[in-house]
Structure formats: structure tokens, C-alpha cells
Design a protein around this motif. Structure first.
Motif, short mmCIF file in Angstrom:
data_model
loop_
_atom_site.label_atom_id
_atom_site.label_comp_id
_atom_site.label_asym_id
_atom_site.label_seq_id
_atom_site.Cartn_x
_atom_site.Cartn_y
_atom_site.Cartn_z
N GLY A 121 0.89 -1.22 0.10
CA GLY A 121 0.03 0.00 0.06
C GLY A 121 0.87 1.25 0.01
N GLY A 122 0.20 2.51 0.07
CA GLY A 122 0.80 3.57 -0.13
C GLY A 122 1.22 4.11 -1.44
N SER A 123 1.75 5.41 -1.40
CA SER A 123 1.96 5.93 -2.90
C SER A 123 3.38 5.81 -3.31
CB SER A 123 1.48 7.48 -2.83
OG SER A 123 2.17 8.02 -1.83
N ALA A 124 4.31 5.80 -2.35
CA ALA A 124 5.97 5.73 -2.94
C ALA A 124 6.21 4.60 -3.84
CB ALA A 124 6.74 5.56 -1.54
N THR A 125 5.56 3.59 -3.74
CA THR A 125 5.86 2.42 -4.67
C THR A 125 4.84 1.81 -5.30
OG1 THR A 125 5.51 0.71 -3.10
CG2 THR A 125 7.95 1.67 -3.18
N ALA A 126 3.83 2.77 -5.44
CA ALA A 126 2.50 2.13 -6.32
C ALA A 126 2.88 2.21 -7.69
CB ALA A 126 1.15 3.03 -5.66
N ALA A 127 3.80 3.16 -8.18
CA ALA A 127 3.76 3.36 -9.76
C ALA A 127 4.15 2.17 -10.50
CB ALA A 127 4.81 4.59 -10.07
N LYS A 128 4.66 1.19 -9.94
CA LYS A 128 5.27 -0.13 -10.49
C LYS A 128 3.92 -0.86 -11.04
CE LYS A 128 5.46 -2.53 -6.17
NZ LYS A 128 6.41 -2.88 -5.03
N LEU A 129 3.01 -0.76 -10.07
CA LEU A 129 1.63 -1.37 -10.62
C LEU A 129 0.88 -0.52 -11.57
CD1 LEU A 129 0.30 -2.09 -6.76
CD2 LEU A 129 1.59 -3.36 -8.31
N ALA A 130 1.01 0.70 -11.77
CA ALA A 130 0.39 1.28 -13.04
C ALA A 130 1.15 1.13 -14.22
CB ALA A 130 0.50 2.96 -12.65
N ALA A 131 2.31 0.97 -13.99
CA ALA A 131 3.35 0.62 -14.98
C ALA A 131 2.88 -0.92 -15.56
CB ALA A 131 4.95 0.65 -14.67
N ALA A 132 2.83 -1.79 -14.78
CA ALA A 132 2.38 -3.14 -15.19
C ALA A 132 1.14 -3.23 -15.93
CB ALA A 132 2.47 -3.97 -13.58
N ARG A 133 0.38 -2.26 -15.40
CA ARG A 133 -1.21 -2.17 -15.88
C ARG A 133 -0.96 -1.61 -17.50
NH1 ARG A 133 -3.37 1.86 -12.75
NH2 ARG A 133 -3.28 0.29 -11.02
N GLN A 134 -0.20 -0.84 -17.53
CA GLN A 134 0.01 -0.09 -18.83
C GLN A 134 0.69 -1.08 -19.67
OE1 GLN A 134 0.89 4.09 -18.37
NE2 GLN A 134 2.20 3.99 -20.33
N LEU A 135 1.59 -1.83 -19.67
CA LEU A 135 2.13 -2.79 -20.27
C LEU A 135 1.52 -4.16 -20.31
CD1 LEU A 135 5.91 -1.86 -19.26
CD2 LEU A 135 4.75 -1.17 -21.09
N GLY A 136 0.50 -4.20 -19.57
CA GLY A 136 -0.46 -5.43 -19.46
C GLY A 136 0.60 -6.91 -18.93
N LEU A 137 1.28 -6.26 -17.80
CA LEU A 137 2.23 -7.45 -17.32
C LEU A 137 1.33 -7.95 -16.09
CD1 LEU A 137 5.63 -5.84 -17.26
CD2 LEU A 137 4.67 -7.52 -18.97
N PRO A 138 1.51 -9.27 -15.90
CA PRO A 138 0.94 -9.93 -14.63
C PRO A 138 1.77 -9.51 -13.28
CG PRO A 138 2.12 -11.77 -15.92
CD PRO A 138 2.29 -10.11 -16.61
N VAL A 139 1.00 -9.38 -12.20
CA VAL A 139 1.54 -9.12 -10.76
C VAL A 139 1.15 -10.30 -10.05
CG1 VAL A 139 1.66 -7.83 -8.87
CG2 VAL A 139 1.40 -6.82 -11.47
#
Ligand code: NAP
Length: 261
Positions: A205-223
Motif C-alpha cells: 500500500g501507499g503511494s511511494a511504490t505504487a507506480a510499478k503497478l500502474a506501469a504493469a497495468r499499462q504494459l499488460g504485465l501480470p503481478v
């Protein structure tokens, strides 16, 4: 002659998070505050309040510290995966009369449209869910949590953590030392540069490391998203804050009570 006991709030913040540092900044100069760090990070950030470092020696050690330092407000602002310290904080606060426990717990990240997450009950479960087809995997689970992946050598790993893990922790992995916050542009560049095919994350959670999830979403990568350790008190504590502003309001209310205002 014994020295007089200081009236009013004396605050001990259990830290290691951005929230703990932000609280220390907000409180510095207003009330006596000490920030406690586990001492795992090699180059901790400078802090505007006194810092003590290292474990207390379990619940009894923390309780003794609370008594000896006349602490009146204990703020558990540890990371959501630091479950042992949170349990110790709950138990030690309950042992020492006059100590109020305030817990700062940021909400977990939630799925968003376009996410390709698989929820895993733990880091071990995430490693088990990697599958047998070799993939390039970005691990952002912390340097202490690599052992389950060492048992899955068919994959290629890129490890990003605040401090570099020992090379032997995950032989052959590409290691990146970096401290957030990270931007979406940073994360897109990282995922592309390392040709990442899958991410493994803790649900911090939190904002400091959330961008990786947005980047994965944008590139269609599984998490593969590892859930937090089992919720238990103090997660249900009455003095539960979800962010720094909430925590400051709770501290102010308790400090006011202590000062009789
Ligand atoms: P943990 O497993 O819950 O705690 C292990 C032991 O470390 C505790 O029993 C305590 O030793 C000592 N400790 C932990 N936090 C402390 C603090 N703030 N001040 C003094 N001693 C502390 O904790 P962890 O998961 O190893 O995390 C260690 C630190 O890193 C925490 O401060 C946490 O907020 C931060 N952190 C953790 C993560 C994560 O994913 N786990 C991520 C980011 C930051 P004694 O029993 O001897 O008192």
C-alpha cells in the motif's frame, strides 16, 4: 534527589516507513519525540528528531524502554509486513500503565480495471505461483524475502531493494539498489529496460511504490501480489490511523487529554 517526571506527552515512534518519518517531521520541535529504527537500512535518512536504533529485546525489553523513557504515546508506524514488531508494540503498550498505542496502517492496494494480479497468501505462495515456464521476474519483496525464489532457479530475477542483498541470496539475479518514491516514467523505463515479464510484490500500500503497478497495468504485465500477514490486533485497535494526518489528529487528541486541555 530524583528528577521530576516530565508531564505531558512523550512520544516513541516505531518507524522504518515514510509515514514514521513524516510524523517525526510534523512533531519535531512541538513535543518530545524519539524515532526508533530496526537498524537494517545501511544509510537511513537524516531525521529531525532523536533516533534510537536496534531491537528492544522483545516485548519485555520494549515495555522496560517505555517505562524508563516515560513514554506516554507509542506510535506503531512500522511497515504492514513488520508483523512481529506490531505484536510487540501491542503487548508492551498493554503492560505499561499510562501508555496509549496509536497504530498507523496504510490501506492495502486494490485491484483496478486492467490489472492482471494474482492474489497470493504469502511470498512463498507467490514463488510457488510463478509456474514452470522460465520468465523474467521483477522482485520488489525486500532483500530478506528472497529464499523462496532461490528454490525456483528456472526464472531470471531482477531484484530491486533499498539495500543490495548478498549475491548468494539469489544467485544470478540482477540487483538494483533504489529507494522510492518512484514515478510512472521511472517504472516504465525499468520494466522495459530489463524486459520484465512478471512482477512479484508485497501488498504494502501507499503511494511511494505504487507506480510499478500502474506501469504493469499499462504494459499488460501480470503481478503476483502477496497479501499482508494475517490481520489481528492491533490492526483492529481503537486508535487506528490510515495516514499521517489521521495519526496527527489522534496524537493531538491524546496529547490534549494528557495536558488537560
Ligand atoms: P519484524 O519482523 O516485525 O521485527 C523483527 C524485530 O526487529 C522486532 O522483533 C524488533 O526486535 C526489531 N524491530 C523491528 N522494527 C523495529 C523498530 N522500528 N525499532 C526497533 N526495533 C525494531 O520487522 P521487519 O519486517 O524485519 O522490519 C524491520 C524494519 O523495517 C521495521 O522498522 C519496518 O517498519 C521496516 N520495513 C519493513 C518492511 C517489510 O517488508 N517487512 C518494509 C519496509 C520497511 P526486538 O524484538 O529485539 O525489539
Amino acid at each position: 534527589m530524583s528528577s521530576p517526571r516530565i508531564l505531558g506527552p512523550r512520544i516513541l515512534i516505531l518507524g522504518g516507513t515514510t509515514e514514521a518519518s513524516a510524523l517525526a517531521r510534523a512533531l519535531a520541535g512541538h513535543v518530545p519525540v524519539v524515532l526508533s529504527l530496526a537498524g537494517l537500512t545501511r544509510h537511513p535518512r537524516a531525521q529531525p528528531v532523536p533516533v534510537r536504533t536496534g531491537g528492544f529485546g522483545g516485548v519485555a525489553g520494549l515495555a522496560a524502554h517505555l517505562r524508563d523513557s516515560d513514554t506516554t504515546i507509542l506510535v506503531d508506524a512500522t511497515h504492514p509486513f513488520a508483523a512481529t514488531m506490531s505484536r510487540h508494540a501491542r503487548d508492551a503498550a498493554a503492560m505499561v500503565p499510562g501508555v496509549t498505542l496509536i497504530v498507523v496502517r496504510r490501506p492495502p492496494w486494490q485491484h483496478q480495471p486492467g490489472d492482471r494480479w494474482t492474489d497470493c497468501t504469502s511470498i512463498e505462495a507467490a514463488a510457488a505461483a510463478l509456474g514452470s515456464v522460465p520468465r523474467r521476474v521483477l522482485l520488489t519483496v525486500g532483500q530478506k524475502e528472497l529464499a523462496p525464489f532461490a528454490a525456483r532457479p528456472e526464472h531470471s530475477y531482477i531484484v530491486r531493494s533499498v539495500d543490495l542483498p548478498p549475491l548468494a541470496a539469489l544467485p544470478g539475479a540482477e540487483l538494483i539498489a533504489a529507494t522510492g518514491p518512484f514515478t510512472l516514467a521511472d517504472e516504465l523505463a525499468l520494466l522495459r529496460r530489463h524486459r520484465v515479464e512478471l512482477l512479484v510484490s508485497k501488498n504494502s500500500g501507499g503511494s511511494a511504490t505504487a507506480a510499478k503497478l500502474a506501469a504493469a497495468r499499462q504494459l499488460g504485465l501480470p503481478v503476483l501480489m502477496a497479501a499482508r500477514p494475517d490481520p489481528e490486533p492491533p490492526y483492529a485497535a481503537p486508535n487506528l490511523a490510515s495516514d499521517v494526518d489521521d495519526a496527527l489528529a489522534l496524537i493531538e487528541a491524546h496529547a490534549g487529554t494528557l495536558l488537560g486541555v
